[in-house]
Design an enzyme around this catalytic site. Structure first.
Site, PDB file in Angstrom:
ATOM      1  N   GLY A   1       1.054  -1.556   0.028  1.00 27.91           N
ATOM      2  CA  GLY A   1      -0.245  -0.299   0.051  1.00 27.91           C
ATOM      3  C   GLY A   1       1.066   1.230   0.512  1.00 27.91           C
ATOM      4  O   GLY A   1       2.380   1.440   0.278  1.00 27.91           O
ATOM      5  N   TYR A   2       0.386   2.752  -0.308  1.00 29.51           N
ATOM      6  CA  TYR A   2       0.554   3.633  -0.757  1.00 29.51           C
ATOM      7  C   TYR A   2       0.368   4.383   0.582  1.00 29.51           C
ATOM      8  O   TYR A   2      -0.826   4.987   0.585  1.00 29.51           O
ATOM      9  CB  TYR A   2       0.053   4.225  -2.096  1.00 29.51           C
ATOM     10  CG  TYR A   2       1.431   3.222  -2.380  1.00 29.51           C
ATOM     11  CD1 TYR A   2       3.133   3.163  -3.051  1.00 29.51           C
ATOM     12  CD2 TYR A   2       0.345   1.766  -3.471  1.00 29.51           C
ATOM     13  CE1 TYR A   2       3.279   2.841  -4.139  1.00 29.51           C
ATOM     14  CE2 TYR A   2       1.531   1.342  -4.118  1.00 29.51           C
ATOM     15  CZ  TYR A   2       3.188   1.003  -4.429  1.00 29.51           C
ATOM     16  OH  TYR A   2       3.594   0.892  -5.326  1.00 29.51           O
TER      17      TYR A   2
END
Length: 156
Positions: free
Chosen positions: A29-30
């Site tokens: 995820g970012y």
């Protein structure tokens, strides 16, 4: 200074599957959505990493990666990351003296299969396997950070 030089392609067919050396599940995820810098959290099997990448310049960019505890990665992914998370199985395949990474996406990006090749130089020559489709290195839709925001499953 760490520089990543990577080319990315669509994959056609399953001809690569009988050449797989290994596979591993990835969830990532970012934490940022900035065009200049991305900060990624990734769980790769039983290990976790925090990765900072600079803006893409052609097919290269700065990249720095640091191991972090898996428990910290889980918290970051579920509390701070952009949704949906990127889920994929990464397969490693050798062809023509190069090691290819083929990502078979799941979840919101199911149906997408990409091949990535990291190179030593931007003009490095490599053999194209027959399962290699169109190059998408310059198409931002296929950047993982964008797949987290605009999943492949939502494309029309």
């Amino acid at each position: 200074m760490a520089i990543e030089i990577e080319r990315k392609f669509l994959v056609v067919g399953d001809g690569w599957r009988d050449q797989v050396e290994d596979e591993i599940r990835l969830v990532q995820g970012y934490l940022t959505e900035d065009a200049r810098t991305t900060v990624r959290v990734r769980i790769r099997g039983e290990t976790a990493y925090l990765t900072i990448k600079g803006a893409t310049q052609g097919i290269s960019r700065l990249e720095f990666e640091y191991p972090i505890p898996v428990a910290d990665a889980e918290t970051l992914l579920h509390e701070l990351a952009v949704s949906p998370l990127i889920e994929k199985i990464r397969y490693r395949v050798r062809h023509g003296g190069h090691l290819w990474e083929l990502d078979v996406f799941a979840g919101a990006n199911a149906g997408l299969v990409l091949a990535e090749l990291e190179l030593e130089t931007v003009d490095e020559v490599f053999a194209r396997p027959d399962w290699l489709g169109s190059e998408v290195s310059d198409d931002p839709r296929y950047f993982n950070v964008n797949l987290a925001q605009w999943p492949y499953g939502n494309w029309s």
